[in-house]
Structure formats: C-alpha cells, structure tokens
Design an enzyme around this catalytic site. Structure first.
Site, short mmCIF file in Angstrom:
data_model
loop_
_atom_site.label_atom_id
_atom_site.label_comp_id
_atom_site.label_asym_id
_atom_site.label_seq_id
_atom_site.Cartn_x
_atom_site.Cartn_y
_atom_site.Cartn_z
N LYS A 231 33.09 46.51 -38.11
CA LYS A 231 34.37 46.49 -37.75
C LYS A 231 34.93 45.28 -37.47
O LYS A 231 34.06 44.08 -37.08
CB LYS A 231 34.38 47.29 -36.33
N HIS B 25 27.96 46.01 -31.17
CA HIS B 25 29.25 46.40 -30.41
C HIS B 25 29.72 44.98 -30.10
O HIS B 25 29.17 43.82 -29.89
CB HIS B 25 28.42 46.90 -29.20
N TYR C 7 24.64 54.27 -23.31
CA TYR C 7 23.43 54.83 -23.61
C TYR C 7 22.28 54.89 -22.66
O TYR C 7 21.60 55.77 -22.49
CB TYR C 7 22.86 53.98 -24.86
N ARG D 24 26.82 51.79 -39.12
CA ARG D 24 27.68 52.82 -38.98
C ARG D 24 27.55 53.21 -40.64
O ARG D 24 27.12 52.49 -41.55
CB ARG D 24 28.91 52.06 -38.76
#
Length: 185
Positions: free
Chosen positions: A75, A175, A184, A50
């Site tokens: 995150k 993730h 995806y 990210r």
C-alpha cells in the site's frame, strides 16, 4: 457531525496450521496448474502478502539463491523485502524452471491459463476451491469465513505463536504502524 455506527468488531479469521496442511494436501501437484497453485498458497502463507502484492510479483522481484527473499510492493507504493523459507524458495525455483532457462524478468510469477497475470479474483477462486476440498477431512474449515486476506492473518498469528516479536511481524507484513499489528496479540 454524524456519529459513526457502533458495532462489535469481528474476530480475526485465520487458518490453523492443520487447516493449511489439509488444504495444501488437496492440491494435485502432478499437473502444472496444481504445482502453480501449491506454490501460490505456500508463498501466501510464507510472506503474508496482500493478494494484490502477490499477483503483482514479477520474476525480477525474487531472489532465490543466497538469503532467499521477495520484494513486495504494498500500500502507498511502499516496497519491502520479505524472507522466504527454504521450502518456499525451492517451490518458486521449480515453478520458474518449468518455464525454461531464460524467463523474462518482467514476467509475472503466477500466471493464468493464457499466460497473463493471475488476478486477485483468480486467487480468491483458487483458495475457496481448495478450502472446499479440504472441508471433508477438516470440518473446522466449514465454520470459518475465509478469504485470501485470511492467509495474511494466519501468517501473523503463526509468527506470533512462534515467538517472533511484534515489531518484526509488523515489518514482515508491511504495516505502517505496530498498532495495526497489535490486534493479532
């Protein structure tokens, strides 16, 4: 009790490999800024990081010798190690070598003109600049709405096309759930 508005989800926008090559080819690597930008874009594609993870990266987060890898803070304060390809590790080594032999470990890897940390807005600007340059030779770039997160999507799609299993891609991208990565597929 108010229902959510139903709308179609947009397809995931990503760079095809020839588009990434065309974009990287527009970078002038004869300048210090060009070498930084080339390394930044290559690292984005390699790691699928990210933008915030990328700009938060410090020199201490890089392991460039044996088994090159980078530590990314994602995150929810999650930490993960992402492998680096040999070419990306060479680019990062060369970028740090330009700064001298004793680079402080708490220094950002990607710096702006004032020596401070590059921002996510700076990364967005650089990506759009090189996309605009590459549009002349690669007209498919003109039809896409691309942003820094598109590089993350590109990494996932290219790993999937290369035959990497979905669980490995999920860990690579950080993730929390494989379900997130399944889009995806």
């Amino acid at each position: 009790a108010v229902p959510f508005k139903r709308s179609r989800t947009r397809p995931i926008e990503y760079f095809d490999y020839h588009e990434i090559e065309a974009m990287l080819a527009t970078v002038n690597r004869a300048t210090a800024d060009g070498r930084r930008d080339y390394t930044l874009l290559a690292t984005m594609f390699n790691t699928g990081a990210r933008v915030q993870e990328l700009v938060a990266m410090n020199v201490r987060d890089l392991q460039l010798e044996v088994l090159p890898q980078v530590r990314l803070y994602g995150k929810g304060r999650k930490e993960r190690w992402c492998p680096l390809w040999a070419q990306t590790a060479d680019l990062l080594r060369a970028l740090l070598a330009e700064r001298g032999s004793n680079v402080p470990l708490d220094q950002p890897v990607f710096r702006n003109h004032r020596g401070g940390r590059l921002t996510r807005f700076g990364v967005r600007y650089l990506l759009s600049k090189y996309c605009a340059r590459a549009k002349g030779g690669t007209p498919t770039l003109a039809t896409k709405r691309l942003h820094p997160h598109s590089m993350r999507h590109s990494t996932a799609v290219h790993l999937l096309r290369a035959g990497v299993d979905i669980t490995t891609i999920s860990h690579w991208l950080g993730h929390a759930s494989v379900t997130t990565t399944n889009r995806y597929a």
